[in-house]
Design a protein around this motif. Structure first.
Motif, PDB file in Angstrom:
ATOM      1  N   LEU A  47       0.825  -1.203   0.000  1.00 57.32           N
ATOM      2  CA  LEU A  47       0.000   0.000   0.000  1.00 57.32           C
ATOM      3  C   LEU A  47       0.861   1.256   0.000  1.00 57.32           C
ATOM      4  O   LEU A  47       0.484   2.279  -0.576  1.00 57.32           O
ATOM      5  N   GLY A  48       2.030   1.191   0.657  1.00 58.45           N
ATOM      6  CA  GLY A  48       2.947   2.323   0.633  1.00 58.45           C
ATOM      7  C   GLY A  48       3.443   2.627  -0.761  1.00 58.45           C
ATOM      8  O   GLY A  48       3.538   3.786  -1.174  1.00 58.45           O
ATOM      9  N   ARG A  49       3.746   1.575  -1.518  1.00 58.12           N
ATOM     10  CA  ARG A  49       4.186   1.780  -2.902  1.00 58.12           C
ATOM     11  C   ARG A  49       3.046   2.339  -3.753  1.00 58.12           C
ATOM     12  O   ARG A  49       3.259   3.199  -4.615  1.00 58.12           O
ATOM     13  N   MET A  50       1.849   1.846  -3.516  1.00 54.90           N
ATOM     14  CA  MET A  50       0.684   2.374  -4.226  1.00 54.90           C
ATOM     15  C   MET A  50       0.484   3.851  -3.910  1.00 54.90           C
ATOM     16  O   MET A  50       0.246   4.678  -4.806  1.00 54.90           O
TER      17      MET A  50
ATOM     18  N   LEU B 248      11.720   4.743  -3.324  1.00 55.38           N
ATOM     19  CA  LEU B 248      11.008   4.599  -2.057  1.00 55.38           C
ATOM     20  C   LEU B 248      11.765   3.620  -1.166  1.00 55.38           C
ATOM     21  O   LEU B 248      11.937   2.453  -1.526  1.00 55.38           O
ATOM     22  N   ALA B 249      12.223   4.088  -0.008  1.00 54.37           N
ATOM     23  CA  ALA B 249      12.918   3.240   0.954  1.00 54.37           C
ATOM     24  C   ALA B 249      11.922   2.676   1.959  1.00 54.37           C
ATOM     25  O   ALA B 249      11.171   3.421   2.586  1.00 54.37           O
TER      26      ALA B 249
ATOM     27  N   VAL C  54      14.805  -2.004   1.816  1.00 52.16           N
ATOM     28  CA  VAL C  54      14.316  -2.369   0.488  1.00 52.16           C
ATOM     29  C   VAL C  54      14.039  -1.091  -0.284  1.00 52.16           C
ATOM     30  O   VAL C  54      13.287  -0.224   0.181  1.00 52.16           O
ATOM     31  N   LEU C  55      14.645  -0.952  -1.441  1.00 52.68           N
ATOM     32  CA  LEU C  55      14.439   0.225  -2.288  1.00 52.68           C
ATOM     33  C   LEU C  55      13.581  -0.157  -3.494  1.00 52.68           C
ATOM     34  O   LEU C  55      13.849  -1.152  -4.168  1.00 52.68           O
TER      35      LEU C  55
END
Length: 334
Positions: free
Chosen positions: A256-259, A287-288, A303-304
């Motif tokens: 959800l953070g990536r979204m 995005l880290a 994780v990047l």
């Protein structure tokens, strides 16, 4: 106050319920209009067959409302394509559409290619992971388009329960909507504040309208649609329909953070392209995130993820010569 009054008026005029329309009545209102349903699907063998089967049984065979069901297989590693085909859908591999173009990934890419590969005057989009799908989803989205020529695009909304170990939260499923999309839309596009679920994956539009806007290739596609359509056609050309309930597979917090990052990049792009903000430097698209590690000591692993913003241009802007010979889009142009 002016915008609040406008949203209130719009809610009254342009909000409805799926039960307001019956399939038989919509068949009579169709009057030669061709309808396509596009289902983007990636590893959805457990659900896509039931969705396709319901549409075919209720809206193709029982009532001749839908003319075409297309599943766009988005790099599935399971039997999604086979299950969808067996249930009665046409199936196309995402990369088989416009093979001359660079292959891109993401939901928006599948949607854009689904529009190109179908022939309907009206196009309905349905996600492939729904677990409680009914034909009302399709009839509800088609109702405003078939009965009001002033409406160009219809968005679905519903109750989205979030099922967890502690129980079920009736409307807990729209976390990215409530934490990211809704606050930012209210700040910068308050005319869109009346949309209950701006990120919903069930919506429908007229072909000429959909072919006239770009498609963000990732999760920013839905919010990009609303902003672009508002600017091109005005709020009154947009509508929404209550589809009841939606049960589907929920993603984890990091997904959800990536979204959310992709949606924020889309909104920032629309602000800048509209001349509303000027960025001194482009935002970082790296995005880290951290996940639990397997070793001792500091038990976190960095994780990047590259959440870079990409989009496809309006289909109407593509020259016919780049389209594959068997493309339905090319046949329409010819």
């Amino acid at each position: 106050m002016r915008v609040s009054a406008e949203v209130g008026t719009w809610l009254t005029r342009r909000s409805s319920r799926a039960g307001d329309w019956w399939a038989a009545e919509l068949v009579a209102a169709k009057r030669g209009t061709r309808v396509s349903v596009v289902i983007p699907a990636r590893d959805e063998e457990e659900t896509v067959g039931a969705i396709v089967g319901t549409i075919r049984r209720e809206l193709v065979e029982r009532f001749p409302l839908v003319d075409e069901i297309l599943v766009v297989d988005s790099h599935s590693t399971d039997a999604t394509a086979e299950v969808a085909r067996a249930a009665g859908a046409d199936v196309v591999a995402q990369d088989a559409v416009f093979p001359e173009l660079e292959s891109l990934t993401g939901k928006g890419e599948a949607l854009w290619k689904g529009v190109a590969e179908t022939t309907g005057d009206l196009i309905v989009f349905v996600d492939g992971d729904l677990r409680d799908f009914s034909a009302d989803y399709v009839t509800g989205l088609l109702g405003p388009l078939l009965t009001d020529p002033a409406i160009a695009y219809v968005k679905g909304f519903y109750h989205r329960p979030l099922v967890g170990q502690a129980g079920t939260e009736p409307d807990g499923g729209g976390r990215v909507t409530e934490l990211v999309a809704r606050p930012l839309l209210n700040m910068y596009w308050p005319e869109l504040a009346g949309f209950v679920q701006p990120l919903a994956g069930e919506y429908a539009g007229r072909r000429e309208v959909l072919e006239g806007i770009p498609f963000v290739t990732h999760y920013g596609v839905e919010v990009g649609h609303l902003i672009d359509l508002l600017e091109r056609h005005g709020l009154d050309a947009l509508a929404q329909v209550d589809l009841g309930h939606r049960t589907h597979r929920h993603q984890g917090t990091q997904a959800l953070g990536r979204m959310a990052a992709q949606i924020m990049l889309t909104l920032m792009d629309r602000l800048e392209s509209g001349g509303r903000v000027i960025s001194a430097a482009p935002p970082s698209t790296s995005l880290a995130q951290f996940r639990r590690g397997a070793g001792e000591g500091i038990d976190r692993e960095l994780v990047l993820t590259d959440v870079a913003f990409t989009q496809r241009p309006p289909l109407e802007s593509l020259p016919p010569e780049i389209r594959p010979e068997n493309s339905s889009a090319l046949r329409r142009t010819a």
